[in-house]
Motif scaffolding. Sequence first.
Motif, PDB file in Angstrom:
ATOM      1  N   LEU A   1     112.752  59.496   2.919  1.00 44.58           N
ATOM      2  CA  LEU A   1     112.781  60.876   3.394  1.00 44.58           C
ATOM      3  C   LEU A   1     112.550  61.808   2.216  1.00 44.58           C
ATOM      4  O   LEU A   1     113.133  61.617   1.145  1.00 44.58           O
ATOM      5  N   TRP A   2     111.722  62.814   2.430  1.00 46.88           N
ATOM      6  CA  TRP A   2     111.516  63.879   1.462  1.00 46.88           C
ATOM      7  C   TRP A   2     112.280  65.077   2.005  1.00 46.88           C
ATOM      8  O   TRP A   2     111.928  65.615   3.051  1.00 46.88           O
ATOM      9  N   ILE A   3     113.325  65.496   1.304  1.00 44.21           N
ATOM     10  CA  ILE A   3     114.223  66.550   1.767  1.00 44.21           C
ATOM     11  C   ILE A   3     113.992  67.803   0.920  1.00 44.21           C
ATOM     12  O   ILE A   3     114.107  67.753  -0.309  1.00 44.21           O
ATOM     13  N   ASP A   4     113.696  68.925   1.588  1.00 42.59           N
ATOM     14  CA  ASP A   4     113.511  70.199   0.908  1.00 42.59           C
ATOM     15  C   ASP A   4     114.794  70.538   0.146  1.00 42.59           C
ATOM     16  O   ASP A   4     115.886  70.530   0.722  1.00 42.59           O
ATOM     17  N   GLN A   5     114.663  70.805  -1.161  1.00 46.66           N
ATOM     18  CA  GLN A   5     115.846  71.037  -1.997  1.00 46.66           C
ATOM     19  C   GLN A   5     116.573  72.336  -1.666  1.00 46.66           C
ATOM     20  O   GLN A   5     117.775  72.435  -1.876  1.00 46.66           O
ATOM     21  N   GLU A   6     115.870  73.309  -1.134  1.00 52.41           N
ATOM     22  CA  GLU A   6     116.503  74.588  -0.827  1.00 52.41           C
ATOM     23  C   GLU A   6     117.142  74.599   0.556  1.00 52.41           C
ATOM     24  O   GLU A   6     118.260  75.059   0.734  1.00 52.41           O
ATOM     25  N   GLU A   7     116.430  74.083   1.554  1.00 53.33           N
ATOM     26  CA  GLU A   7     116.903  74.178   2.938  1.00 53.33           C
ATOM     27  C   GLU A   7     117.423  72.859   3.506  1.00 53.33           C
ATOM     28  O   GLU A   7     117.887  72.812   4.637  1.00 53.33           O
ATOM     29  N   PHE A   8     117.323  71.768   2.763  1.00 55.29           N
ATOM     30  CA  PHE A   8     117.766  70.441   3.194  1.00 55.29           C
ATOM     31  C   PHE A   8     117.129  70.028   4.519  1.00 55.29           C
ATOM     32  O   PHE A   8     117.759  69.379   5.354  1.00 55.29           O
ATOM     33  N   GLN A   9     115.883  70.389   4.711  1.00 55.11           N
ATOM     34  CA  GLN A   9     115.094  70.020   5.891  1.00 55.11           C
ATOM     35  C   GLN A   9     114.209  68.829   5.513  1.00 55.11           C
ATOM     36  O   GLN A   9     113.663  68.784   4.408  1.00 55.11           O
TER      37      GLN A   9
ATOM     38  N   LYS B   1     105.995  71.132   8.314  1.00 55.74           N
ATOM     39  CA  LYS B   1     105.547  72.306   7.576  1.00 55.74           C
ATOM     40  C   LYS B   1     106.507  73.456   7.852  1.00 55.74           C
ATOM     41  O   LYS B   1     106.920  73.653   8.986  1.00 55.74           O
ATOM     42  N   ARG B   2     106.800  74.211   6.822  1.00 54.22           N
ATOM     43  CA  ARG B   2     107.668  75.374   6.949  1.00 54.22           C
ATOM     44  C   ARG B   2     106.805  76.578   7.293  1.00 54.22           C
ATOM     45  O   ARG B   2     105.944  76.971   6.522  1.00 54.22           O
ATOM     46  N   LEU B   3     107.031  77.144   8.484  1.00 52.18           N
ATOM     47  CA  LEU B   3     106.298  78.338   8.894  1.00 52.18           C
ATOM     48  C   LEU B   3     107.031  79.600   8.463  1.00 52.18           C
ATOM     49  O   LEU B   3     106.436  80.555   7.972  1.00 52.18           O
ATOM     50  N   THR B   4     108.325  79.617   8.695  1.00 51.70           N
ATOM     51  CA  THR B   4     109.196  80.730   8.302  1.00 51.70           C
ATOM     52  C   THR B   4     110.496  80.097   7.807  1.00 51.70           C
ATOM     53  O   THR B   4     110.700  78.891   7.991  1.00 51.70           O
ATOM     54  N   PRO B   5     111.403  80.877   7.241  1.00 48.10           N
ATOM     55  CA  PRO B   5     112.673  80.280   6.810  1.00 48.10           C
ATOM     56  C   PRO B   5     113.442  79.598   7.946  1.00 48.10           C
ATOM     57  O   PRO B   5     114.210  78.682   7.704  1.00 48.10           O
ATOM     58  N   GLU B   6     113.224  80.001   9.175  1.00 48.46           N
ATOM     59  CA  GLU B   6     113.951  79.407  10.298  1.00 48.46           C
ATOM     60  C   GLU B   6     113.139  78.361  11.053  1.00 48.46           C
ATOM     61  O   GLU B   6     113.689  77.611  11.859  1.00 48.46           O
ATOM     62  N   ILE B   7     111.835  78.295  10.840  1.00 54.60           N
ATOM     63  CA  ILE B   7     110.994  77.453  11.690  1.00 54.60           C
ATOM     64  C   ILE B   7     110.227  76.419  10.868  1.00 54.60           C
ATOM     65  O   ILE B   7     109.438  76.766   9.983  1.00 54.60           O
ATOM     66  N   TRP B   8     110.467  75.151  11.179  1.00 55.50           N
ATOM     67  CA  TRP B   8     109.717  74.023  10.639  1.00 55.50           C
ATOM     68  C   TRP B   8     109.043  73.351  11.831  1.00 55.50           C
ATOM     69  O   TRP B   8     109.632  73.223  12.899  1.00 55.50           O
ATOM     70  N   VAL B   9     107.799  72.891  11.664  1.00 54.12           N
ATOM     71  CA  VAL B   9     107.067  72.250  12.753  1.00 54.12           C
ATOM     72  C   VAL B   9     106.476  70.928  12.276  1.00 54.12           C
ATOM     73  O   VAL B   9     106.221  70.740  11.085  1.00 54.12           O
ATOM     74  N   ASP B  10     106.273  70.019  13.228  1.00 51.18           N
ATOM     75  CA  ASP B  10     105.582  68.770  12.921  1.00 51.18           C
ATOM     76  C   ASP B  10     104.112  69.090  12.691  1.00 51.18           C
ATOM     77  O   ASP B  10     103.435  69.601  13.578  1.00 51.18           O
TER      78      ASP B  10
END
Length: 168
Positions: free
Chosen positions: A81-89, A121-130
């Motif tokens: 898993l590759w986890i975003d360091q800022e948002e843990f997504q 992919k991160r679209l906005t700070p609240e929205i990640w999409v496949d």
Amino acid sequence: DQNENRKRQRRLLDGDKKGKGDSEIRGRKFDLYRDKFIPWLISTEVIGGRPTYIIQLVPDPSHKLKSSVVDRMMNQMLAQLWIDQEEFQVTKAEIELTHPISYLVGIAASLRALKFTIHQKRLTPEIWVDQNVSAFIDVRILLGTFHFRMNCKSSDFKPTTKRSGPTS
């Protein structure tokens, strides 16, 4: 095939007979298998301009699941898993079968290969999409060999406009 897939999706999403969907099913399934794997921080990498942690999930053979079939399969899985360091997504996930699995000494069936890859992919700070989801499964059941390959790419994301009411 599309009709059968839609029926399965409806059964999964509709949940009970009252039509209440199950919005938390992914989380509950993850919780069910979470203790089966030992996480290891193996590295860091930048994906899409954002720093990520690379976590490897290694199966713990001493942790037994209720289903022996699922337990046996999970013992042969490896995930990164590759986890975003800022948002843990989770920004990327790769899950694959490390060794083929046979059932009834290979007479009944054998799962020869399985690999899933997901990029988000991160679209906005609240929205990640496949952004890209791919899967490959190679299985033999009795005398039939089946290969399943799927690749789904999404792009050109655009914000939606608010509607004032229902459209139907």
